[in-house]
Design an enzyme around this catalytic site. Structure first.
Site, mmCIF file in Angstrom:
data_model
loop_
_atom_site.group_PDB
_atom_site.id
_atom_site.type_symbol
_atom_site.label_atom_id
_atom_site.label_comp_id
_atom_site.label_asym_id
_atom_site.label_seq_id
_atom_site.Cartn_x
_atom_site.Cartn_y
_atom_site.Cartn_z
ATOM 1 C CB SER A 125 -0.923 0.010 1.225
ATOM 2 O OG SER A 125 -0.159 -0.015 2.406
ATOM 3 C CG ASN A 129 -4.471 -5.252 12.149
ATOM 4 O OD1 ASN A 129 -3.771 -5.118 11.142
ATOM 5 N ND2 ASN A 129 -4.811 -6.440 12.621
ATOM 6 C CB THR A 174 -42.674 20.855 -13.105
ATOM 7 O OG1 THR A 174 -43.758 21.139 -13.989
ATOM 8 C CG2 THR A 174 -42.818 21.715 -11.858
ATOM 9 C CG HIS A 175 -42.829 17.315 -15.914
ATOM 10 N ND1 HIS A 175 -42.917 15.975 -15.601
ATOM 11 C CD2 HIS A 175 -43.734 17.948 -15.114
ATOM 12 C CE1 HIS A 175 -43.848 15.803 -14.669
ATOM 13 N NE2 HIS A 175 -44.350 16.981 -14.344
ATOM 14 C CB SER A 233 -14.010 23.884 -30.433
ATOM 15 O OG SER A 233 -13.685 23.152 -31.584
ATOM 16 C CE LYS A 248 -19.306 24.797 -29.097
ATOM 17 N NZ LYS A 248 -19.400 23.367 -29.241
ATOM 18 C CG ASN A 304 -17.405 23.977 -25.766
ATOM 19 O OD1 ASN A 304 -18.400 24.423 -26.343
ATOM 20 N ND2 ASN A 304 -16.394 23.407 -26.404
ATOM 21 C CD GLU A 360 -19.417 20.025 -21.152
ATOM 22 O OE1 GLU A 360 -19.034 19.050 -21.808
ATOM 23 O OE2 GLU A 360 -19.364 21.178 -21.587
ATOM 24 C CE1 TYR A 375 -6.459 -4.049 8.264
ATOM 25 C CE2 TYR A 375 -5.374 -6.150 7.866
ATOM 26 C CZ TYR A 375 -5.584 -4.816 7.530
ATOM 27 O OH TYR A 375 -4.919 -4.275 6.448
ATOM 28 C CD GLN A 403 -2.697 -2.739 1.478
ATOM 29 O OE1 GLN A 403 -2.179 -3.113 2.518
ATOM 30 N NE2 GLN A 403 -2.186 -3.055 0.303
HETATM 31 N N1 ARG Z 1 -1.544 -1.369 4.684
HETATM 32 C C1 ARG Z 1 -2.448 -1.968 5.610
HETATM 33 C C2 ARG Z 1 -3.865 -1.369 5.423
HETATM 34 O O1 ARG Z 1 -3.997 -0.370 4.816
HETATM 35 C C3 ARG Z 1 -1.958 -1.714 6.999
HETATM 36 C C4 ARG Z 1 -2.384 -2.749 7.999
HETATM 37 C C5 ARG Z 1 -1.694 -4.040 7.739
HETATM 38 N N2 ARG Z 1 -2.085 -5.014 8.686
HETATM 39 C C6 ARG Z 1 -1.859 -6.326 8.514
HETATM 40 N N3 ARG Z 1 -2.280 -7.119 9.433
HETATM 41 N N4 ARG Z 1 -1.233 -6.767 7.461
HETATM 42 O O2 ARG Z 1 -4.818 -1.930 5.870
#
Ligand code: ARG
Length: 493
Positions: A24, A109, A154-155, A276, A282, A284, A289, A316, A321
């Site tokens: 991550s 965690n 409306t509509h 454009s 143009k 726009n 959008e 967990y 992640q």
């Molecule tokens: N990168 C992990 C997440 O975002 C961090 C926690 C990892 N915990 C584990 N037990 N591997 O959740």
């Protein structure tokens, strides 16, 4: 192998593609500052309750400061997440005998849950601030346009006349409710999971209340299993973001149609428009959008998080992640969209003549004519509805024509029953239509002015609430910083 995490249970060298799949690190860039502060609060608490010594705490705090200065880029990207990479760098700087103590009574965690709540809290505060600015902009424009007539639809068919201020207030009120929704999401986000460790808390005598306080959380997430496993605060926030985007997208949609030649009600400032590459003439409304498009992207984040979390067993699971990047993306898109909307509205040209000349077209005064017939004669509304409905098909809109139709339908002439020329003309007068709709919430300039005043007052209350929340967090951050400095200074003495 000197990977501090994988040198025990897991021996095998990791294939870079597998590591990349698990990692991550890239998304963790978003929690670099948060993680260091969480580390700092945790070690201060550990030393206060005697789990590590004061000297160890000082060395760790100093090293964390160094890591902060070095920045995210200096971290070893071959670790699977920022938590372990920071710990590895710490051990690198102060040795394992000291650095290896930081993770006592903690797990990644509870650490990651704390970091993302910490980060999301900032996003929520920023978004509330931007939303308040947008509401203020809308109220200021509304104040200028309580007498600017425009067609109400409306509509998407001309229905009855209203004013631009009344129309703007409708959008404003939706965003005002969104501000309350954000406050609710904030209340359930700004809670500390720290101390829950892997899920079963810890046998060390930690002080969860102390880390809560040092990190500026309002309360703790009590049940340690709930603390590490829930992402309901993410879901709640993204659903509020989605709601905000829906509301903004409806305004964007109007800006887009109102910018076209046929409506010509508004013209965006050049900054918010594109041109454009082939059609030189143009202009726009691309910003509107894109906002409409980003709404879809935010809904996508909501769907992703709902689906990722739907069947996760306690407690967990690594699936979690995958939630976090959607949270940042949704928050980022929503914040920038609110800011862009405020910019578009405050700078766009409002073509009041076009609005006013369109306000009475499509026989938009028909309802008032039927109402006037009911108020001045003995005719029931349903019959008046039939008379005026028949009149709407005719090219002639005179009292004589009304009489002719009424005679056919009821056998009576309305001018004999009390409908004077003056009343007839009044019913067809567009401004008169708006003025007469003076009940609570109606478009009459008097009523709309009252609503604007009340909304300005509510806005000032919302600003107070936001300032209090932001100050509470800032005070905690200052306090944590002072404690860290005093540890380091006394360590130097
Ligand atoms: N990168 C992990 C997440 O975002 C961090 C926690 C990892 N915990 C584990 N037990 N591997 O959740």
């Amino acid at each position: 192998m000197n990977n501090i995490l994988r040198r025990g249970r897991l021996g095998s060298k990791q294939d870079p593609d597998v590591l990349n799949y698990l990692s991550s690190m890239d998304a963790d860039r978003m929690i670099f500052d948060a993680d260091l502060l969480v580390d700092m609060a945790h070690v201060v608490m550990l030393s206060e309750v005697g789990i590590i010594t004061r000297d160890e705490c000082v060395l760790i705090l100093r090293a964390l400061d160094t890591i902060k200065q070095e920045g995210f880029e200096k971290l070893d990207m071959s670790y699977e997440d920022i938590h372990i990479s920071i710990e590895a760098r710490l051990i690198n700087l102060v040795g394992e005998d000291t650095g290896g103590r930081m993770h006592s009574a903690r797990s990644r965690n509870d650490e990651v849950a704390t970091c993302i709540r910490f980060g999301l809290r900032d996003e929520l505060l920023t978004l509330m601030h931007e939303l308040i600015t947008l509401r203020k902009t809308m109220l200021e424009i509304a104040r200028e346009h309580t007498k600017t007539l425009m067609p109400g639809f409306t509509h998407l068919q001309h229905a009855q006349p209203t004013t631009f201020a009344h129309h703007l207030l409708a959008h404003h009120d939706a965003l005002s409710r969104d501000t309350q929704r954000l406050l609710g999401a904030y209340m359930r986000t700004n809670l500390s999971p720290l101390g829950a460790a892997a899920f079963a808390s810890t046998g060390f005598e930690i002080n969860r209340e102390r880390t809560r306080e040092l990190l500026g959380f309002d309360e703790i997430v009590e049940n340690s299993m709930d603390a590490v496993s829930t992402r309901d605060f993410v879901l709640e926030s993204i659903s509020v973001f989605s709601n905000i985007m829906t509301n903004l997208s409806r305004i964007a949609e109007e800006i887009i149609s109102w910018s076209c030649e046929e409506f010509g009600f508004v013209e965006l400032d050049d900054q918010y428009a594109s041109t454009s590459s082939i059609m030189p003439q143009k202009k726009n409304p691309d910003s509107a959008e894109l906002l409409r498009g980003k709404t879809g992207a935010v809904y996508g984040c909501l769907m992703s998080v709902l689906t990722i979390t739907k069947a996760l067993s306690m407690s967990y699971n690594r699936d979690l992640q995958e939630v976090t990047p959607h949270m940042w993306r949704a928050a980022g898109n929503t914040i920038s969209s609110v800011t862009i909307m405020a910019g578009m509205l405050s700078t766009m040209k409002i073509n009041t003549e076009k609005m006013e000349s369109a306000a009475g077209t499509g026989f938009s005064t028909a309802t008032e004519l039927a109402d006037t017939i009911v108020r001045t004669t003995e005719i029931p509304f349903r019959t008046a509805h039939q008379i005026v409905g028949t009149l709407s098909k005719s090219d002639v809109r005179t009292l004589e024509e009304v009489d002719r139709i009424a005679l056919e339908i009821t056998g009576r002439k309305l001018s004999d029953e009390g409908l004077s020329q003056e009343m007839f003309d009044g019913a067809l007068d567009v401004m008169e239509n708006v003025k007469r709709r003076n009940v609570v919430g109606g478009p009459s300039p008097v009523e709309v002015s009252r609503m604007i005043e009340e909304r300005n007052y509510q806005l000032s209350l919302d600003i107070d609430t936001l300032v209090k929340k932001a100050n509470f967090v800032q005070d905690a951050m200052k306090k944590l910083d002072n404690i860290k400095d005093s540890f380091i200074e006394r360590g130097n003495a």
